[in-house]
Motif scaffolding. Structure first.
Motif, PDB file in Angstrom:
ATOM      1  N   UNK A  47      -8.774   1.549  -8.184  1.00  0.00           N
ATOM      2  CA  UNK A  47     -10.190   1.427  -7.821  1.00  0.00           C
ATOM      3  C   UNK A  47     -11.014   0.717  -8.885  1.00  0.00           C
ATOM      4  N   UNK A  48     -10.368   0.207  -9.915  1.00  0.00           N
ATOM      5  CA  UNK A  48     -11.067  -0.645 -10.877  1.00  0.00           C
ATOM      6  C   UNK A  48     -11.731   0.060 -12.038  1.00  0.00           C
ATOM      7  N   UNK A  49     -11.345   1.289 -12.346  1.00  0.00           N
ATOM      8  CA  UNK A  49     -12.016   2.015 -13.423  1.00  0.00           C
ATOM      9  C   UNK A  49     -11.806   1.359 -14.783  1.00  0.00           C
ATOM     10  N   UNK A  50     -10.568   0.947 -15.110  1.00  0.00           N
ATOM     11  CA  UNK A  50     -10.343   0.254 -16.373  1.00  0.00           C
ATOM     12  C   UNK A  50     -10.950  -1.144 -16.338  1.00  0.00           C
ATOM     13  N   UNK A 104       0.820  -1.206   0.000  1.00  0.00           N
ATOM     14  CA  UNK A 104       0.000   0.000   0.000  1.00  0.00           C
ATOM     15  C   UNK A 104       0.857   1.260   0.000  1.00  0.00           C
ATOM     16  N   UNK A 105       2.091   1.190   0.505  1.00  0.00           N
ATOM     17  CA  UNK A 105       3.022   2.305   0.398  1.00  0.00           C
ATOM     18  C   UNK A 105       4.017   1.990  -0.704  1.00  0.00           C
ATOM     19  N   UNK A 113       4.138   7.075  -1.688  1.00  0.00           N
ATOM     20  CA  UNK A 113       2.713   7.334  -1.471  1.00  0.00           C
ATOM     21  C   UNK A 113       2.073   6.157  -0.743  1.00  0.00           C
ATOM     22  N   UNK A 114       1.300   6.453   0.284  1.00  0.00           N
ATOM     23  CA  UNK A 114       0.484   5.447   0.965  1.00  0.00           C
ATOM     24  C   UNK A 114      -0.841   5.375   0.217  1.00  0.00           C
ATOM     25  N   UNK A 115      -0.998   4.338  -0.613  1.00  0.00           N
ATOM     26  CA  UNK A 115      -2.176   4.261  -1.473  1.00  0.00           C
ATOM     27  C   UNK A 115      -3.447   3.954  -0.697  1.00  0.00           C
ATOM     28  N   UNK A 116      -3.344   3.300   0.456  1.00  0.00           N
ATOM     29  CA  UNK A 116      -4.532   3.128   1.289  1.00  0.00           C
ATOM     30  C   UNK A 116      -5.075   4.486   1.717  1.00  0.00           C
ATOM     31  N   UNK A 117      -4.169   5.389   2.096  1.00  0.00           N
ATOM     32  CA  UNK A 117      -4.590   6.722   2.515  1.00  0.00           C
ATOM     33  C   UNK A 117      -5.145   7.530   1.351  1.00  0.00           C
ATOM     34  N   UNK A 118      -4.660   7.241   0.141  1.00  0.00           N
ATOM     35  CA  UNK A 118      -5.089   7.991  -1.040  1.00  0.00           C
ATOM     36  C   UNK A 118      -6.360   7.429  -1.672  1.00  0.00           C
ATOM     37  N   UNK A 119      -6.783   6.246  -1.248  1.00  0.00           N
ATOM     38  CA  UNK A 119      -7.853   5.538  -1.948  1.00  0.00           C
ATOM     39  C   UNK A 119      -9.148   6.341  -2.024  1.00  0.00           C
ATOM     40  N   UNK A 137      -7.370  -1.011   0.528  1.00  0.00           N
ATOM     41  CA  UNK A 137      -8.420  -0.005   0.394  1.00  0.00           C
ATOM     42  C   UNK A 137      -8.818   0.179  -1.067  1.00  0.00           C
ATOM     43  N   UNK A 138      -7.837   0.167  -1.966  1.00  0.00           N
ATOM     44  CA  UNK A 138      -8.137   0.251  -3.393  1.00  0.00           C
ATOM     45  C   UNK A 138      -8.953  -0.960  -3.840  1.00  0.00           C
TER      46      UNK A 138
END
Length: 213
Positions: A69-72, A14-15, A21-27, A91-92
């Motif tokens: 987040x699965x957009x594609x 996640x980081x 970047x902490x991607x959990x925090x950015x989700x 989180x993503x």
């Protein structure tokens, strides 16, 4: 890290070691970027057109690595493809599962460089803004090749972000890494297609479609 951080998906944990970047925090805010959430109809249509040209016409099995987040993944599922998404951020992954609830899709927490899936299970490996951040891109490409069925394809969306302090992988470098794997490589320059990004960009953005033997 400046504005070239826009458009980057998580690669493993996640980081992200490459971006810090902490991607959990950015989700929660990840989809606010036009090319992440694809909420703007014009941006969504632009990505849908590109994805339609990159993926097989027939329904197939798509592995979306660093899926965010699965957009594609959603665009692929809407065209009838069966999708497996992998991301290092729980989180993503949770957001991707919610976004594609009821679709033929499954999402896993795992390392994009070595995803927790079996070999020769997929027709397409789709990777957007991940390869540049991996410590050994060539090794990752070789591993991803092993996940594909004969005749499968790698669809890689990458770039060099920023003009002052750029990071990324130039198109020439990526095509050189693919040369030992296949001779069937198509490069598409994407910088001039502002609809994909929701704005004009000046840096290098591109996609490579590599069909394997």
């Amino acid at each position: 890290m400046t504005d070239h951080s826009e458009g980057l998906n998580t690669a493993s944990t996640s980081t992200d070691a490459a971006t810090g970047v902490d991607w959990d925090a950015q989700a929660a805010s990840f989809d606010d970027e036009p090319d992440h959430g694809l909420r703007d109809p014009e941006v969504r249509r632009a990505w849908a057109r590109r994805l339609e040209s990159w993926l097989p016409v027939r329904a197939c099995d798509v592995l979306d690595l660093g899926c965010g987040t699965g957009s594609l993944s959603l665009l692929a599922a809407e065209r009838g493809h069966r999708v497996t998404g992998v991301d290092g951020s729980p989180a993503m992954v949770a957001l991707a599962r919610a976004k594609l609830a009821g679709r033929d899709a499954v999402f896993l927490v795992g390392d994009a460089a070595a995803p927790p899936v079996g070999e020769q299970r997929f027709d397409v490996v789709l990777v957007r803004h991940v390869l540049w951040a991996l410590p050994d891109p060539g090794r990752a490409l070789r591993h991803w090749r092993g996940l594909l069925r004969p005749g499968g394809r790698l669809v890689l969306v990458e770039g060099v972000w920023g003009t002052v302090d750029p990071v990324g992988i130039p198109a020439d470098d990526l095509t050189a890494l693919l040369a030992p794997l296949t001779g069937d490589v198509r490069l598409e320059r994407l910088s001039q297609e502002a609809a994909l990004w929701g704005k004009e960009v000046e840096d290098e953005r591109y996609a490579v479609v590599a069909v394997l033997e």
